[in-house]
Motif scaffolding. Structure first.
Motif: not given
Length: 461
Positions: A360-364, A392-403, A442-448
């Protein structure tokens, strides 16, 4: 100490709370209705609740008795002064303001110290700490030692600050661009891992060199002191209280969720060593946000229970029993082949979901998938500490990968028996045998911000 005293809990049980395991088909229904987010489950849906150790512990008879002494005066409560004395006893700090919990303390303190664009550097920020840094225009930079990310490595102080990297960051950014240094004890996001006193002293030298304040995120200060006593030869013959006081002597201020090592259901605090100007700023801000400075979001009875909790948490018999139970769960899982963060931390066992579910990849969100599966299997509620929590990255909005992708099994204080630990271990071992069948989400809905509390997910098809 008599050898037999280490084999049993240092308390008797006076009252019990009934729990029950609902049928598996009901569990399937409830977790789906919750959007596959364990925070959306109701308490009655849970058999063993190890979501958090925050406010979930069992208070002692002395704490319950202290509730009856609560003085609910709006200003100048006797309960406040009893708690102030207790806080000063363990911290050695001059100034103190109560808050309703740790995030309340951050919400009051951080705007006084962070300027737009500054960094906060920590061994590892926890979720609300990171959120409060970002809400005030700062950026949270984690600086834990590399060993923390190797869950198979047995290192005594995986929560340590990487001080070489810390100094490099300060030189690159400029000391004026560092709001403060946070030392999180124990380091929750790394697996409840302790920070050594040697490491704290080294961090203090760097902070002083560049004129930067040190703040202790001290929710589990007593557990950290216990590990120092057991793992640092220099402190083997010191009491827990002596170690706690020395640790805090290297800081400038403290934020604390007292719902952990205060062993209460609600409470937090800000303590300031000697900076009167900062204290006056805190006293001003606390009024519109938390409440009057002598109650700060807490009732008098809560303050009295916390004052007693701070005396009980530094008792070595209590800490030994508490940490032994966490170690017992870790031992059962390791013997069953389940990969965990080693050595076991102070308040929780952290399952390495990257190793458990490598497909399972990090984004799942592998740790969230494992969290859902544990509830399905046995009605046990844990929590994800990984990419889902990181957000998500506060600048790009992309999912961050946790170490690290971790399932945290967080043990409430003085609540469950070793039989409950055996149920948790058996459930995870059973899941491990069929781990290839588990799918991601995967995410259906999320707050900021702090999405993991309320986001809705769905299984990946």
């Amino acid at each position: 100490m008599c050898e037999y005293s280490t084999l049993a809990e240092p308390y008797k049980i006076k009252m019990v709370e009934k729990i029950s395991l609902i049928p598996k088909e009901e569990r399937e229904k409830r977790i789906a209705e919750a959007g596959y987010n364990q925070f959306g489950l109701k308490a009655e849906d849970i058999f063993i609740d190890i979501l958090t150790d925050s406010g979930t512990g069992a208070m002692s008879d002395h704490q319950w008795s202290a509730l009856m002494l609560g003085d609910e005066s709006y200003a100048g409560s006797r309960s406040f002064y009893r708690l102030e004395k207790s806080v000063q006893n363990i911290t050695g700090y001059k100034y103190f303001v109560p808050t309703h919990q740790g995030r309340g303390a951050e919400n009051v303190l951080f705007p006084l110290l962070i300027k737009e664009g500054q960094d906060s550097i920590s061994n590892m920020h926890f979720d609300t700490t990171k959120a409060h840094v970002e809400l005030n225009g700062g950026r949270a930079v984690d600086c834990v030692i590399p060993e923390a990310y190797d869950t198979g490595l047995n290192h005594p102080f995986k929560g340590n600050m990487d001080n070489d990297r810390l100094e490099k960051i300060i030189l690159e950014k400029g000391a004026e661009n560092i709001a403060f240094i946070i030392i999180t004890i124990t380091c929750n996001s790394a697996g409840g891992q302790p920070v050594s006193l040697k490491n704290i002293k080294e961090t203090k030298k760097i902070a002083d060199r560049y004129g930067i304040k040190i703040i202790f995120d001290s929710a589990r200060f007593a557990e950290n002191a216990y590990f120092i006593q057991k793992r640092e030869e220099e402190y083997r013959h010191c009491s827990i209280l002596e170690i706690v006081r020395e640790v805090f002597s290297y800081g400038d201020a403290i934020t604390m969720s007292a719902k952990k090592d205060g062993i209460v259901n609600m409470g937090g605090l800000i303590a300031i060593k000697e900076d009167l100007e900062l204290f006056n700023g805190v006293r001003t801000r606390v009024v519109p946000i938390e409440g009057f400075p002598t109650y700060g979001g807490l009732s008098g009875r809560d303050m009295d229970a916390l004052a007693v909790g701070f005396t009980e948490v530094v008792e070595e018999s209590y800490l030994s029993s508490r940490i032994r139970q966490v170690e017992y769960l870790g031992k059962l899982l390791s013997e069953g082949g389940v990969p965990i963060q080693n050595p076991v931390g102070g308040h929780a066992v952290f399952v390495d979901a990257k190793k458990f579910l490598p497909h399972i990849p990090y984004y799942n969100f592998p740790a969230q998938a494992l969290c859902v599966e544990l509830y399905r299997e046995a009605g046990v509620r844990g929590v994800e500490i990984g990419s889902f929590l990181l957000g998500n990255d506060p600048d790009t909005g992309k999912q961050l990968e946790s170490a690290l992708e971790l399932l945290r099994l967080t043990i409430p204080r003085r609540v469950y028996t070793d039989n409950h630990m055996e149920v948790v271990a058996k459930a995870l071992i059973n899941i491990y045998k069929r781990r290839d069948e588990i799918k991601g989400y995967e995410i259906e809905e999320e707050p900021e911000i702090l999405r993991h509390f309320t986001a809705k997910l769905k299984p990946v098809e």
